[in-house]
Design a protein around this motif. Structure first.
Motif, mmCIF file in Angstrom:
data_model
loop_
_atom_site.group_PDB
_atom_site.id
_atom_site.type_symbol
_atom_site.label_atom_id
_atom_site.label_comp_id
_atom_site.label_asym_id
_atom_site.label_seq_id
_atom_site.Cartn_x
_atom_site.Cartn_y
_atom_site.Cartn_z
ATOM 1 N N HIS A 1 37.357 7.613 11.189
ATOM 2 C CA HIS A 1 36.724 7.688 12.507
ATOM 3 C C HIS A 1 37.355 6.681 13.468
ATOM 4 N N ARG A 2 37.500 5.445 13.019
ATOM 5 C CA ARG A 2 38.071 4.389 13.873
ATOM 6 C C ARG A 2 39.502 4.694 14.286
ATOM 7 N N GLU A 3 40.279 5.244 13.375
ATOM 8 C CA GLU A 3 41.689 5.518 13.653
ATOM 9 C C GLU A 3 41.908 6.914 14.237
ATOM 10 N N ASP A 4 40.877 7.746 14.231
ATOM 11 C CA ASP A 4 40.975 9.135 14.678
ATOM 12 C C ASP A 4 42.129 9.855 13.968
ATOM 13 N N HIS A 5 42.177 9.621 12.654
ATOM 14 C CA HIS A 5 43.205 10.240 11.823
ATOM 15 C C HIS A 5 42.559 10.504 10.461
ATOM 16 N N LEU B 1 51.298 -2.919 7.387
ATOM 17 C CA LEU B 1 50.908 -1.565 7.794
ATOM 18 C C LEU B 1 49.401 -1.477 8.015
ATOM 19 N N ALA B 2 48.628 -2.081 7.148
ATOM 20 C CA ALA B 2 47.169 -2.007 7.242
ATOM 21 C C ALA B 2 46.632 -2.731 8.477
ATOM 22 N N ARG B 3 47.395 -3.662 9.008
ATOM 23 C CA ARG B 3 46.957 -4.386 10.207
ATOM 24 C C ARG B 3 47.250 -3.617 11.493
ATOM 25 N N ARG B 4 48.034 -2.573 11.396
ATOM 26 C CA ARG B 4 48.380 -1.778 12.585
ATOM 27 C C ARG B 4 47.283 -0.778 12.899
ATOM 28 N N PHE C 1 33.589 4.474 -1.799
ATOM 29 C CA PHE C 1 34.952 4.504 -1.278
ATOM 30 C C PHE C 1 35.096 5.581 -0.204
ATOM 31 N N VAL C 2 34.574 6.766 -0.482
ATOM 32 C CA VAL C 2 34.665 7.870 0.478
ATOM 33 C C VAL C 2 33.953 7.510 1.783
ATOM 34 N N ASN C 3 32.808 6.859 1.700
ATOM 35 C CA ASN C 3 32.098 6.453 2.915
ATOM 36 C C ASN C 3 32.884 5.416 3.710
ATOM 37 N N ALA C 4 33.504 4.460 3.031
ATOM 38 C CA ALA C 4 34.333 3.477 3.728
ATOM 39 C C ALA C 4 35.554 4.160 4.345
ATOM 40 N N LEU C 5 36.115 5.106 3.625
ATOM 41 C CA LEU C 5 37.242 5.880 4.134
ATOM 42 C C LEU C 5 36.849 6.661 5.390
ATOM 43 N N ILE D 1 49.933 4.166 7.986
ATOM 44 C CA ILE D 1 48.966 3.145 8.411
ATOM 45 C C ILE D 1 47.619 3.394 7.741
ATOM 46 N N CYS D 2 47.152 4.622 7.792
ATOM 47 C CA CYS D 2 45.846 4.932 7.181
ATOM 48 C C CYS D 2 45.895 4.793 5.667
ATOM 49 N N ALA D 3 46.989 5.173 5.046
ATOM 50 C CA ALA D 3 47.119 5.005 3.598
ATOM 51 C C ALA D 3 47.021 3.525 3.232
ATOM 52 N N ALA D 4 47.667 2.671 3.990
ATOM 53 C CA ALA D 4 47.608 1.229 3.727
ATOM 54 C C ALA D 4 46.197 0.695 3.922
ATOM 55 N N LYS D 5 45.479 1.202 4.911
ATOM 56 C CA LYS D 5 44.092 0.783 5.130
ATOM 57 C C LYS D 5 43.206 1.207 3.959
ATOM 58 N N CYS D 6 43.457 2.366 3.386
ATOM 59 C CA CYS D 6 42.701 2.812 2.217
ATOM 60 C C CYS D 6 42.956 1.893 1.035
ATOM 61 N N ASP D 7 44.216 1.545 0.804
ATOM 62 C CA ASP D 7 44.526 0.618 -0.284
ATOM 63 C C ASP D 7 43.857 -0.727 -0.067
ATOM 64 N N ALA D 8 43.787 -1.180 1.179
ATOM 65 C CA ALA D 8 43.195 -2.478 1.490
ATOM 66 C C ALA D 8 41.699 -2.504 1.148
#
Length: 109
Positions: A65-69, A4-7, A56-60, A98-105
């Protein structure tokens, strides 16, 4: 990193229906720390101090921004609570997962 995080998030036109409950359960199985509350995908992260929380918030913010979500955020001294939902469809879409998985990553070793 999970599949999911790779999508990447895809545009979701207005009028698109939210995910069916069975698909929500299937995607949620890949994100064991997340729950569905009030129609949103939710997780609370705990940190050692305010600096780690803000890092964490800054990385989020970069992911959003990148995912526009963008999630709804609650930020405290040593925690951050995220709630994802796709407002244009009035429920959950794969973009939320997808975004949730990216946050976990962000926190993977």
């Amino acid at each position: 990193m999970s599949a999911l995080a790779r999508r990447r998030c895809a545009p979701v036109p207005p009028g698109t229906p939210p995910l069916a409950e069975a698909r929500v359960r299937e995607l949620l199985a890949a994100l064991p720390a997340w729950t569905v509350e009030g129609g949103a995908l939710v997780r609370r992260y705990e940190f050692r101090d305010h600096y780690e929380t803000m890092a964490f918030v800054n990385a989020l913010a970069w992911i959003s921004h990148r995912e526009d979500h963008h999630p709804d955020l609650e930020v405290g001294y040593r925690h951050c609570r995220l709630a994802y939902r796709t407002h244009s469809v009035g429920g959950l879409t794969e973009n939320d997962f997808i975004c949730a998985a990216k946050c976990d990553a962000l926190l993977e070793g």
